[in-house]
Write a protein that holds these residues in place. Sequence first.
Motif, short mmCIF file in Angstrom:
data_model
loop_
_atom_site.label_atom_id
_atom_site.label_comp_id
_atom_site.label_asym_id
_atom_site.label_seq_id
_atom_site.Cartn_x
_atom_site.Cartn_y
_atom_site.Cartn_z
N LEU A 191 40.98 52.24 42.07
CA LEU A 191 40.12 53.42 41.63
C LEU A 191 38.85 53.20 41.87
O LEU A 191 37.87 53.88 41.09
N TRP A 192 38.32 52.60 43.14
CA TRP A 192 36.82 52.14 43.33
C TRP A 192 35.93 53.53 43.52
O TRP A 192 34.94 53.48 43.15
N PHE A 193 36.68 54.45 44.27
CA PHE A 193 35.90 55.69 44.54
C PHE A 193 35.53 56.21 43.15
O PHE A 193 34.52 57.39 43.20
N ILE A 194 36.44 56.49 42.11
CA ILE A 194 36.15 57.10 41.12
C ILE A 194 35.29 56.51 40.15
O ILE A 194 34.71 57.12 39.22
N LEU A 195 35.02 55.04 40.17
CA LEU A 195 34.38 54.34 39.22
C LEU A 195 32.90 54.86 38.92
O LEU A 195 32.50 54.92 37.78
N PRO A 196 32.19 54.92 39.92
CA PRO A 196 30.75 55.31 40.03
C PRO A 196 30.77 56.82 39.13
O PRO A 196 29.67 57.25 38.42
N VAL A 197 31.84 57.51 39.52
CA VAL A 197 31.74 58.87 38.75
C VAL A 197 31.98 58.97 37.45
O VAL A 197 31.30 59.46 36.47
N ALA A 235 43.95 61.53 35.52
CA ALA A 235 44.91 62.02 36.63
C ALA A 235 44.04 63.14 37.43
O ALA A 235 44.31 63.42 38.59
N SER A 236 43.37 64.03 36.73
CA SER A 236 42.72 64.99 37.54
C SER A 236 41.43 64.34 38.52
O SER A 236 41.33 64.77 39.72
N LEU A 237 40.78 63.32 38.17
CA LEU A 237 40.03 62.74 39.37
C LEU A 237 40.79 61.93 40.25
O LEU A 237 40.50 62.05 41.45
N TYR A 238 42.10 61.32 39.85
CA TYR A 238 42.84 61.05 41.10
C TYR A 238 43.34 61.92 41.93
O TYR A 238 43.31 61.58 43.16
N ALA A 239 43.57 63.12 41.36
CA ALA A 239 44.22 64.14 42.15
C ALA A 239 42.92 64.63 43.01
O ALA A 239 43.22 64.76 44.50
N VAL A 242 44.16 69.68 38.28
CA VAL A 242 42.57 70.29 38.12
C VAL A 242 42.72 71.36 36.79
O VAL A 242 41.92 71.56 35.92
N SER A 243 43.47 72.36 37.29
CA SER A 243 43.63 73.53 36.38
C SER A 243 44.09 73.24 34.89
O SER A 243 43.41 73.66 34.16
N GLY A 244 45.05 72.40 34.80
CA GLY A 244 45.26 71.77 33.52
C GLY A 244 44.25 71.08 32.87
O GLY A 244 43.97 71.33 31.59
N SER A 245 43.40 70.52 33.55
CA SER A 245 42.48 69.53 32.81
C SER A 245 41.14 70.43 32.62
O SER A 245 40.48 70.42 31.42
N ILE A 246 40.94 71.63 33.19
CA ILE A 246 40.10 72.58 32.73
C ILE A 246 40.39 73.30 31.72
O ILE A 246 39.55 73.63 30.64
#
Length: 264
Positions: A87-93, A139-143, A241-245
């Motif tokens: 999940l390296w790309f997600i960490l900074p976010v 999960a949304s970030l992963y998607a 993403v819709s579910g997370s929103i």
Amino acid sequence: MNVLVLPTTIFYLLASYVCISGLLNKQAGANKWLWLSAACGMALHGIWEFQHLFLAQGQDLSLFNVAALVSLLISLSVTVLAKPFKLWFILPVTYLFSIISIFLAVLIPSDYILHLELKPQVLIHICVALAAFTVLMIASLYALQMAYLDWTLKRHKPGAIHPALPSLMRIEKQLFTLIRLGFVLLSISLLSGFIFLNQFFAHGQAHKALFSLLAWVIYASLLWGQRYRGWRGKTVVVMTVSGSILLTLAYFGSRFVKEIIIGS
């Protein structure tokens, strides 16, 4: 401004810098400086959160206090899963989200005092709801990461082949693992809310139940479609993403109007 805010921000920024530097150099970003700075940032974040949540008059579950707590839970979870799940790309976010949430809590103060020690059933409901929201936001970030990788692969972009990125099939498998876990927690949260909260569908609270139920339907449909219809790709991303929103609107929508807009 609280004395912990600045060092917390510095450690989060340092962890983000180390991670991004590793990604730019085609590395996974896993080194001692990343772990050390991230651990310090999250530890200070946790201390700050404790000081602002647990007050002498009760527990302050104001909008941005809860948002800061959620950001801490997400940062902690993503950091722990970074190596096995790549999940390296997600960490900074996630670290940026933590910084923003803390600054909003400091710059736009509000209060929402509860006495959860008198209502343990409500505490159980809140804990499960926060756990569900945390897992489904990850999960949304992963998607979104899956969508990015799919986009780069289809256009033969150089970034499609990166040691810090898992394969598309592995991302999809791990994504549905997160969605299943989040769906179970969300189901328990809705059930506990229906049992323990007397005004779960009352006026002023009904929209929370409605948005949460709509999110539940979306995740249930997604799991059904993936199992029996083989849904993949864009459909999975959009529904996740819709579910997370919808969950964000359920958990924070009315609180933002009441505490920030009307309260100001």
